[in-house]
Scaffold this motif. Structure first.
Motif, mmCIF file in Angstrom:
data_model
loop_
_atom_site.group_PDB
_atom_site.id
_atom_site.type_symbol
_atom_site.label_atom_id
_atom_site.label_comp_id
_atom_site.label_asym_id
_atom_site.label_seq_id
_atom_site.Cartn_x
_atom_site.Cartn_y
_atom_site.Cartn_z
ATOM 1 N N ASN A 142 -1.112 15.190 -14.168
ATOM 2 C CA ASN A 142 -2.182 14.418 -13.528
ATOM 3 C C ASN A 142 -1.513 13.269 -12.772
ATOM 4 N N VAL A 143 -1.486 13.386 -11.461
ATOM 5 C CA VAL A 143 -0.772 12.409 -10.625
ATOM 6 C C VAL A 143 -1.346 11.005 -10.806
ATOM 7 N N ASN A 144 -2.659 10.908 -10.908
ATOM 8 C CA ASN A 144 -3.289 9.587 -11.029
ATOM 9 C C ASN A 144 -2.847 8.863 -12.297
ATOM 10 N N ASP A 145 -2.865 9.560 -13.442
ATOM 11 C CA ASP A 145 -2.460 8.943 -14.704
ATOM 12 C C ASP A 145 -0.991 8.549 -14.669
ATOM 13 N N LEU A 146 -0.180 9.427 -14.098
ATOM 14 C CA LEU A 146 1.259 9.173 -14.046
ATOM 15 C C LEU A 146 1.571 7.938 -13.209
ATOM 16 N N MET A 147 0.914 7.804 -12.062
ATOM 17 C CA MET A 147 1.200 6.685 -11.165
ATOM 18 C C MET A 147 0.746 5.349 -11.752
ATOM 19 N N LEU A 148 -0.298 5.332 -12.563
ATOM 20 C CA LEU A 148 -0.731 4.086 -13.186
ATOM 21 C C LEU A 148 0.370 3.490 -14.048
ATOM 22 N N GLU A 173 6.862 13.854 -3.211
ATOM 23 C CA GLU A 173 5.609 14.602 -3.209
ATOM 24 C C GLU A 173 4.523 13.873 -3.993
ATOM 25 N N VAL A 174 4.882 13.252 -5.120
ATOM 26 C CA VAL A 174 3.904 12.494 -5.896
ATOM 27 C C VAL A 174 3.351 11.342 -5.058
ATOM 28 N N SER A 175 4.244 10.632 -4.363
ATOM 29 C CA SER A 175 3.815 9.503 -3.533
ATOM 30 C C SER A 175 2.937 9.962 -2.382
ATOM 31 N N ARG A 176 3.305 11.073 -1.784
ATOM 32 C CA ARG A 176 2.524 11.611 -0.656
ATOM 33 C C ARG A 176 1.107 11.984 -1.115
ATOM 34 N N LEU A 177 1.017 12.598 -2.305
ATOM 35 C CA LEU A 177 -0.289 12.989 -2.843
ATOM 36 C C LEU A 177 -1.130 11.769 -3.212
ATOM 37 N N TYR A 178 -0.468 10.747 -3.775
ATOM 38 C CA TYR A 178 -1.204 9.584 -4.274
ATOM 39 C C TYR A 178 -1.609 8.623 -3.158
ATOM 40 N N LEU A 179 -1.026 8.797 -1.975
ATOM 41 C CA LEU A 179 -1.321 7.893 -0.852
ATOM 42 C C LEU A 179 -2.815 7.876 -0.531
ATOM 43 N N ASP A 180 -3.499 9.024 -0.670
ATOM 44 C CA ASP A 180 -4.932 9.086 -0.377
ATOM 45 C C ASP A 180 -5.719 8.105 -1.245
ATOM 46 N N ARG A 181 -5.303 7.965 -2.505
ATOM 47 C CA ARG A 181 -6.027 7.094 -3.428
ATOM 48 C C ARG A 181 -5.548 5.641 -3.336
ATOM 49 N N ALA A 182 -4.253 5.455 -3.037
ATOM 50 C CA ALA A 182 -3.648 4.114 -3.052
ATOM 51 C C ALA A 182 -4.294 3.199 -2.013
ATOM 52 N N ARG A 183 -4.383 1.927 -2.356
ATOM 53 C CA ARG A 183 -4.907 0.939 -1.411
ATOM 54 C C ARG A 183 -3.798 0.401 -0.512
ATOM 55 N N VAL A 184 -2.545 0.503 -0.997
ATOM 56 C CA VAL A 184 -1.391 0.035 -0.213
ATOM 57 C C VAL A 184 -0.328 1.128 -0.192
ATOM 58 N N GLY A 185 0.176 1.405 0.995
ATOM 59 C CA GLY A 185 1.317 2.313 1.138
ATOM 60 C C GLY A 185 2.492 1.535 1.708
ATOM 61 N N ILE A 186 3.623 1.541 0.997
ATOM 62 C CA ILE A 186 4.835 0.879 1.480
ATOM 63 C C ILE A 186 5.742 1.973 2.026
ATOM 64 N N MET A 187 6.035 1.930 3.300
ATOM 65 C CA MET A 187 6.809 3.015 3.918
ATOM 66 C C MET A 187 7.622 2.495 5.096
ATOM 67 N N THR A 188 8.579 3.298 5.527
ATOM 68 C CA THR A 188 9.421 2.903 6.652
ATOM 69 C C THR A 188 8.689 3.118 7.980
ATOM 70 N N TYR A 189 9.173 2.415 9.014
ATOM 71 C CA TYR A 189 8.607 2.551 10.361
ATOM 72 C C TYR A 189 8.474 4.024 10.775
ATOM 73 N N TYR A 190 9.419 4.825 10.314
ATOM 74 C CA TYR A 190 9.540 6.234 10.711
ATOM 75 C C TYR A 190 8.199 6.967 10.664
ATOM 76 N N TYR A 191 7.432 6.755 9.588
ATOM 77 C CA TYR A 191 6.235 7.561 9.372
ATOM 78 C C TYR A 191 5.094 7.206 10.319
#
Length: 625
Positions: A142-148, A173-191
């Motif tokens: 469960n990605v949500n539980d794991l990320m908490l 992959e976990v970060s990419r999946l959780y981005l939809d739920r996250a309120r903040v995404g920290i990422m490089t200019y690249y994306y």
């Protein structure tokens, strides 16, 4: 709904605002609320990351947008992670993710050491064949539980990645999946600012606030992100592979004819490139070598087929570099050019973005909100022209003198040396090394010296003449700030030799807890960019937009040097109470166009000769710290 001030305070990770933090937060909130772009310049240590996140999250709560905190390097992720962790500790649970490139987030050590293109091929193969356990395991958790749990435990990018690897799941992959739920995404200019990216994530820019950190780097970063290189070494290696692996004589001869034509063309032109530089080429001159390009395509697939049948699990051939380069130059996008470049890796053909606004303008003008912030933001005309900003601006700038007390620093100009290109020779390098050695021997405080060089070539040339007693750390390709801080923990009496604009200068903190490890900053030479055809083309675009050639020259050549110097000096002043001595070591700092800038920036400086310099350092040693 709480009032604006209460809303911003809710997302501020500390009990009270330090000087300027409330003004920064309020300026950003006002800009976002009115659809304007916020330009924020504040010295490092003011706390602009906390203010930017507080204002952005306050606005996001009202408007429902996501906050994307954009960084250039991995080191720069530490500040937003730290502030978000503090918020969570205060009971404000902001879900966030960190997204770096796939190799940096890979748990398989042997795989992530591959060259980038080969890594992506292997990663794709392992995922599709279900042979990457970290990727396969995502289906079972469960990605949500794991990320908490992850968000409450980590304090930097390395911990973020290693914690997910320890749980046997792919961090990317976990970060990419959780981005939809996250309120903040920290990422490089690249994306956000790369056109033809092999790695993609699902981002809705129109419904996102872009917090662009170290924004003085953005135009140059966009240019580099959207460049395709074809190294001469790849052409040479391709010839060898075609000879060895293509059996069909006609296909072999057609392919080798193209490759040898390219090789001869690049070698001939490279003879005029004695130093690291870049010369402009006519697109038609390059395209002529690709007239029979079907031969390259056929040879590529034949070599891949041959390697697969020989049991190579992840077949790769450098011919893929030719395919990528050819695909790029056929697009003929406005604002791009073809160059021949020489750097430390050798000679390459480069298809490079000359006008960053081609990429940035649609992003910035359509985004749900934009904050451009830096400790050294260039003038407004430069920012708006180079990034193609058509929106109204809210500007808030805090100068160095507004933040650092005058009694906490001295600035010396030593005019006994120069790194001016025309005057570089072994005698000049030895003079620089001798004065650096004298400074090191005179300086007795238990803090490190950070010396900044205009290029790696100058750095290496000076280093060989240093006195044997000088303990130095030189910036190398594998040097990390974490290793350097560990080294300084044991012995602070080190001369750090770094390159202007490099990874040991920008977006890094020389601190152990609250202690600043630096007491002396030496700028060796003026770090002007080396003139080349790419920068000349860049300048012509600016001149046309601004209708001012003199200003265009200053923005192309002088401002990058000034920004690099300010960034380096900023490493020593992480709080209002830090003290340091700054030495500008080049006679060109006395020239009016530079003297005027730094007199205004620092408010004071003294020109010194050899003995006066040593006396000033001796007096600085005796000053209470």
């Amino acid at each position: 709904m709480p009032g604006v001030e209460a809303l911003i305070r809710r997302y501020f990770p500390y009990d009270t605002f330090r000087r300027y933090q409330w003004e920064i937060a309020r300026s950003i909130y006002d800009a976002l609320s009115s659809g304007r772009v916020a330009l924020i310049e504040a010295p490092t240590g003011v706390g602009k990351t906390a203010s930017a996140l507080a204002a952005s999250l306050a606005y996001a709560e009202e408007s429902g947008v996501k906050v994307l905190f954009l960084i250039r390097t991995k080191n720069e992720a530490q500040a937003p992670i730290r502030e978000l962790r503090k918020l969570r500790d205060r009971g404000v649970d902001i879900d966030y993710v960190v997204i770096r490139n796939r190799p940096d987030m890979c748990c398989m050590v042997s795989t992530r050491r591959l060259p980038y293109e080969e890594f992506l091929e292997e990663c794709r193969f392992l995922r599709s064949s279900d042979e990457c356990p970290y990727y396969s395991n995502i289906r079972r958790i469960n990605v949500n539980d794991l990320m908490l749990n992850i968000m409450d435990e980590v304090s930097n990018v390395n911990e973020y990645v290693s914690s997910l690897c320890t749980l046997n799941v792919c961090p990317y992959e976990v970060s990419r999946l959780y981005l939809d739920r996250a309120r903040v995404g920290i990422m490089t200019y690249y994306y956000i600012f790369s056109i033809n990216k092999p790695e993609t994530i699902n981002v809705d820019v129109k419904n996102s606030v872009l917090v662009i950190d170290e924004a003085h780097n953005l135009p140059d970063s966009i240019s580099n992100l959207n460049s395709i290189n074809l190294p001469l070494a790849s052409v040479v290696t391709s010839i060898a592979e075609v000879k060895k692996l293509i059996d069909n004589e006609e296909l072999k001869n057609r392919t080798i004819k193209i490759l040898r034509g390219l090789q001869a063309y690049m070698v001939k032109l490279s003879k005029v490139l004695e130093e690291e530089t870049m010369v402009s080429l006519e697109l038609g001159d390059v395209l002529q070598f690709f007239e029979d390009f079907q031969a390259i395509i056929d040879a590529y697939y034949e070599i891949i087929r041959k390697k697969r049948s020989a049991g190579v699990p992840i077949p790769y051939t450098p011919l893929s570099r030719l395919l990528d380069f050819h695909r790029a130059i056929l697009n003929k996008v406005s604002g791009f050019g073809v160059f021949l470049a020489r750097d430390e890796q050798g000679v390459s053909l480069v298809y490079k973005c000359v006008d960053p606004s081609v990429v940035s303008s649609p992003v910035i003008n359509e985004a749900g909100g934009v904050i451009l912030m830096s400790g050294t933001l260039p003038p407004r005309d430069y920012v708006t022209s180079m990034l193609g900003i058509n929106r109204d601006i809210v500007e808030y700038r805090i100068g160095f003198r507004d933040y650092v007390k005058p009694e906490n620093y001295n600035v010396l100009i030593y005019d006994g040396v120069t790194t001016r290109y025309a005057e570089r020779d072994e005698e000049e390098y030895e003079r620089i090394a001798n004065i650096l050695s004298r400074i090191y021997q005179t300086y007795t405080l238990d803090k490190a010296i950070l010396s900044i060089f205009p290029s790696y070539t100058v750095l290496k040339s000076v280093r060989k003449y240093l006195s044997p007693g000088v303990k130095y750390v030189m910036e190398l390709g594998n040097t990390s700030i974490e290793d350097l801080i560990r080294d300084l923990r044991n012995d602070r009496r080190k001369l750090i030799m770094a390159v202007a604009g490099g990874k040991l200068v920008e977006g890094v903190e020389y601190r152990l807890g609250t202690e600043n490890l630096l007491g002396l900053i030496i700028i060796v030479g003026v770090p002007y960019p080396e003139p080349n055809d790419y920068l000349d083309d860049f300048m012509e675009i600016l001149a046309a937009r601004l209708n001012d050639r003199k200003l265009a020259w200053e923005l192309t050549y002088q401002w990058p040097a000034i920004v690099r110097i300010k960034q380096a000096v900023g490493r020593a002043f992480r709080s209002e109470d830090d003290k340091a001595l700054v030495i500008l070591m080049d006679r060109r700092f006395r020239e009016p166009r530079l003297a005027r800038v730094f007199k205004d920036y620092f408010g004071k400086y003294v020109v010194v000769n050899d003995e006066e310099l040593i006396n000033e350092i001796t007096n600085f040693n005796l000053t209470p710290h």
